[in-house]
Scaffold this active site. Sequence first.
Site, PDB file in Angstrom:
ATOM      1  N   PHE A   1       0.956  -1.067  -0.120  1.00  0.00           N
ATOM      2  CA  PHE A   1       0.209  -0.335  -0.327  1.00  0.00           C
ATOM      3  C   PHE A   1       0.861   1.406  -0.073  1.00  0.00           C
ATOM      4  O   PHE A   1       0.016   2.345  -0.353  1.00  0.00           O
ATOM      5  CB  PHE A   1      -0.870   0.043   0.948  1.00  0.00           C
ATOM      6  CG  PHE A   1      -0.399   0.679   2.451  1.00  0.00           C
ATOM      7  CD1 PHE A   1       0.120  -0.484   3.618  1.00  0.00           C
ATOM      8  CD2 PHE A   1      -0.749   1.877   2.555  1.00  0.00           C
ATOM      9  CE1 PHE A   1       0.847   0.188   4.196  1.00  0.00           C
ATOM     10  CE2 PHE A   1       0.331   1.670   3.881  1.00  0.00           C
ATOM     11  CZ  PHE A   1       0.884   1.445   4.701  1.00  0.00           C
ATOM     12  N   LYS A   2       2.259   0.902   0.811  1.00  0.00           N
ATOM     13  CA  LYS A   2       2.582   2.207   0.607  1.00  0.00           C
ATOM     14  C   LYS A   2       2.622   3.243  -0.763  1.00  0.00           C
ATOM     15  O   LYS A   2       2.736   4.122  -1.067  1.00  0.00           O
ATOM     16  CB  LYS A   2       3.672   1.772   1.259  1.00  0.00           C
ATOM     17  CG  LYS A   2       4.179   1.251   2.356  1.00  0.00           C
ATOM     18  CD  LYS A   2       5.613   1.443   2.964  1.00  0.00           C
ATOM     19  CE  LYS A   2       5.326   1.637   4.374  1.00  0.00           C
ATOM     20  NZ  LYS A   2       4.976   0.213   5.026  1.00  0.00           N
ATOM     21  N   ASP A   3       3.154   2.446  -1.801  1.00  0.00           N
ATOM     22  CA  ASP A   3       2.502   2.894  -2.862  1.00  0.00           C
ATOM     23  C   ASP A   3       1.471   3.869  -3.426  1.00  0.00           C
ATOM     24  O   ASP A   3       1.988   4.448  -4.527  1.00  0.00           O
ATOM     25  CB  ASP A   3       2.510   1.864  -4.284  1.00  0.00           C
ATOM     26  CG  ASP A   3       3.612   1.245  -4.166  1.00  0.00           C
ATOM     27  OD1 ASP A   3       4.870   1.472  -4.480  1.00  0.00           O
ATOM     28  OD2 ASP A   3       3.506  -0.549  -4.436  1.00  0.00           O
TER      29      ASP A   3
END
Length: 473
Positions: free
Chosen positions: A119-121
């Site tokens: 999810f860091k993208d």
Amino acid sequence: MKYISTRGQSPASSFSEILLGGLAPDGGLYLPETYPKFTNADLTAMRGMNYPDLAFAILSRLIDDIPPTDLKAIIDKTYRADVYAYARSGQNAADITPTLKLEDNLYLLSLSNGPTLAFKDMAMQLLGNLFEYVLTKTGKTTNILGATSGDTGSAAEYAMRGKKGIRVFMLSPHKKMSRFQTAQMFSLQDENIFNIAVNGVFDDCQDMVKAVSNDADFKAKYKIGAVNSINWGRIVAQVVYYFKGYFAVTANNAQQVSFSVPSGNFGNVCAGHIARMMGLPIDKLVVATNENDVLDEFFKTGAYRPRGSANTYHTSSPSMDISKASNFERFVFDLVGRDSAKVRELWGSVDKGGAFDIKQLLPKLADYGFISGSSNHANRMKTIRETKAKYNVVIDTHTADGLKVAMELREADVPMIVLETALPAKFEDAIVEALGEVPERPADLSGIENLPQKFTVMEADVAAIKEFIVKHV
Ligand SMILES: *Cc1c(COP(=O)(O)O)cnc(C)c1O
């Protein structure tokens, strides 16, 4: 919109001014002076929006020093179906964060369809485009120095690769990331990306970054920047998908939903708190931890007792292995009624390795809807197996922590949305242990481990990293 520090001793600043930095000069974290609030009519108008339009509706209320047409162009460039292309079969990649229904009132919100499968993208891709925009406009450059145990470093590198005015120096513990994570990072051949494998553990990498950042002269001369999880630009980007998830599972704004969030540094769930403050009808925010359950203890007892890195467990949901939740101060600032003197007092002890206890505020915690639970290795394995058996869906270990806690705390009539923080392909070994089979991997990533790798091995030595930066800028 101005941003203020939780410690109350830094001047109020604009979004662009705080974008490239980390901590405020007084050691605090930035938050908006006031939370913009969406009305019922606003929510109704936002309900049918696609991801980029929704992101603009939200971010334009929090970012007012980038011209709206430019901001919209940055957002449109960031949230494209071809960037979030690793959607599961049957999902629509153009939704950017599609929901997956497991059963009535139980959903996964897919946040991990971007280039590095975590999810860091979602936030880092926006940050890369915002950085490039602001730097180009001011004619400045930055050299990002970071430490990673896997997910942050890869997300940062894929967001910053090839960007004008930006170099990335990323320290990682040599031979301690998963083979997939290592291959993702080290196979990048871009000239502005420098992978440095440190002979040591993650904390050695982190200490090197801190030592360089504490050298004010070096930091200024070599324009050292950061993209760590306290960066406001990352938090703000994460607010958007809470709205997207809410609209996806409700029919009108009278309905409430709960979110379960696999948590480490409290960045993701802090964005949920901000979404609620902006008027999103959230019932509960479930903080799910692994064996590193400092936050679970806090939400149950009001005592916050960070453990110190030596007492942090290494688990099979490694991206949640934290000793100190760096974004937690943002929520506590709101909890204590935005009393910055109180925050200074509480963190005066935390910053010295101590703890605090605010159990007198427990009733207020409930007003904010926070509840919590924890999970362990056996729970993860069992949850992964049951999810496969029951729904024919394979989830990763972090998402499993979120789902495990969600199942314990969900209420019958309230939809529960579990945030999917990584795809299982990223943590193959754990999936093999749980299911006895290798998780599906996107076709274009097969054999990524065999690509040529570009990295430099270094001792855990501050002088060595400084010398390396000097030589490469
Ligand atoms: C970073 C990360 C987390 C923790 O998120 P926080 O914002 O630090 O709470 C959870 N799961 C995965 C897969 C991550 O990469």
